[in-house]
Design an enzyme around this catalytic site. Structure first.
Site, PDB file in Angstrom:
ATOM      1  N   ARG A  55      50.763  88.064  26.206  1.00 46.53           N
ATOM      2  CA  ARG A  55      51.557  89.112  25.573  1.00 46.53           C
ATOM      3  C   ARG A  55      51.189  89.309  23.914  1.00 46.53           C
ATOM      4  O   ARG A  55      50.941  88.244  23.402  1.00 46.53           O
ATOM      5  CB  ARG A  55      53.169  88.805  25.359  1.00 46.53           C
ATOM      6  CG  ARG A  55      53.830  89.687  24.568  1.00 46.53           C
ATOM      7  CD  ARG A  55      55.378  89.503  24.666  1.00 46.53           C
ATOM      8  NE  ARG A  55      56.043  90.539  23.667  1.00 46.53           N
ATOM      9  CZ  ARG A  55      57.330  90.505  23.440  1.00 46.53           C
ATOM     10  NH1 ARG A  55      57.966  89.626  24.084  1.00 46.53           N
ATOM     11  NH2 ARG A  55      57.890  91.490  22.535  1.00 46.53           N
ATOM     12  N   ARG A  69      54.938  94.892  28.497  1.00 53.42           N
ATOM     13  CA  ARG A  69      54.498  93.438  28.128  1.00 53.42           C
ATOM     14  C   ARG A  69      54.476  92.823  29.485  1.00 53.42           C
ATOM     15  O   ARG A  69      55.088  93.036  30.518  1.00 53.42           O
ATOM     16  CB  ARG A  69      55.574  92.895  27.330  1.00 53.42           C
ATOM     17  CG  ARG A  69      57.002  92.946  27.769  1.00 53.42           C
ATOM     18  CD  ARG A  69      57.910  92.548  26.532  1.00 53.42           C
ATOM     19  NE  ARG A  69      57.867  93.706  25.704  1.00 53.42           N
ATOM     20  CZ  ARG A  69      58.892  94.098  24.950  1.00 53.42           C
ATOM     21  NH1 ARG A  69      60.002  93.267  25.090  1.00 53.42           N
ATOM     22  NH2 ARG A  69      58.935  95.038  24.173  1.00 53.42           N
ATOM     23  N   ASP A 121      58.213  88.697  28.432  1.00 50.95           N
ATOM     24  CA  ASP A 121      59.371  88.824  27.594  1.00 50.95           C
ATOM     25  C   ASP A 121      60.504  87.643  27.726  1.00 50.95           C
ATOM     26  O   ASP A 121      60.956  87.806  28.692  1.00 50.95           O
ATOM     27  CB  ASP A 121      59.934  90.105  27.345  1.00 50.95           C
ATOM     28  CG  ASP A 121      60.851  90.342  26.021  1.00 50.95           C
ATOM     29  OD1 ASP A 121      60.690  89.684  25.169  1.00 50.95           O
ATOM     30  OD2 ASP A 121      61.872  91.270  26.208  1.00 50.95           O
ATOM     31  N   ASP A 148      63.737  86.028  25.836  1.00 53.01           N
ATOM     32  CA  ASP A 148      64.727  86.032  24.803  1.00 53.01           C
ATOM     33  C   ASP A 148      65.728  84.898  25.255  1.00 53.01           C
ATOM     34  O   ASP A 148      66.412  84.859  26.043  1.00 53.01           O
ATOM     35  CB  ASP A 148      65.362  87.444  25.058  1.00 53.01           C
ATOM     36  CG  ASP A 148      64.535  88.799  24.452  1.00 53.01           C
ATOM     37  OD1 ASP A 148      63.518  88.364  23.750  1.00 53.01           O
ATOM     38  OD2 ASP A 148      64.775  89.614  24.783  1.00 53.01           O
TER      39      ASP A 148
END
Length: 191
Positions: A97, A107, A110, A112
């Site tokens: 990334r 991407r 990811d 989070d």
């Protein structure tokens, strides 16, 4: 300045991480890529204990980008929130990334940090994640594995928040992931 509302305790908090990707990685299909991430998390001291289905949705905010595959993990770790986020970013970088100047670009990975127990932080990191409650591609998968989880700021359950999402309303469960945790909680050394 960091404002911490809840303190850390000896009780294992409910920690949730959202996974997303819309670019191929090393010729892996979406389920294989997700499996690789689960193994890599474990190697970084982050044990995945639950995983939602692999969901699919249009890219947001630009639906012309490739569609996303999303999931949510429940994890256990001894890492504190700031260190956990550093590890998640390291895994993203390792996967290829590249964080550009514009947000929401396609991407390969990811990750989070959605919630870390009841911890509320508004500083160098923000917990719970400031926009997760608006996103169907996060709240749908979270509702699968923790429908009664309560947002520590909004006071609403994952189930109630999912009913109110405004972004990613087209998200749907696309693939079963139950086989990814078939090793009965052991971390595999193979990637």
């Amino acid at each position: 300045m960091t404002k911490t509302v809840a303190s850390f305790s000896e009780i294992t908090p409910a920690i949730y991480i959202a996974y997303g990707a819309n670019l191929p990685h090393d010729e892996l299909n979406p389920l294989q890529a997700l499996h690789r991430v689960v193994k890599r998390l474990c190697q970084h001291g982050i044990k995945v204990t639950q995983i939602s289905s692999l969901w699919r949705s249009q890219a947001w905010p630009n639906p012309e980008y490739p569609p996303y595959h999303n999931a949510v993990f429940a994890v256990t770790t001894t890492l504190k929130p700031q260190r956990l986020l550093i590890e998640l970013h390291a895994l993203e970088t390792e996967a290829g990334r590249v964080r550009g100047p514009q947000p929401n670009q396609p991407r390969v990975l990811d990750l989070d940090l959605i919630a870390y127990g009841d911890v509320v932080i508004d500083g160098d990191i923000i917990l719970p994640h400031p926009r997760a409650h608006e996103r169907g591609f996060v709240m749908g998968p979270l509702t699968e594995i923790a429908p009664d989880w309560v947002h520590p700021v909004l006071g609403l359950s994952a189930r109630n928040l999912y009913a109110r999402v405004t972004v990613g309303t087209d998200a749907y469960p696309a693939e079963d992931t139950s086989a990814l945790l078939s090793n009965r909680g052991r971390c595999s050394s193979q990637v």
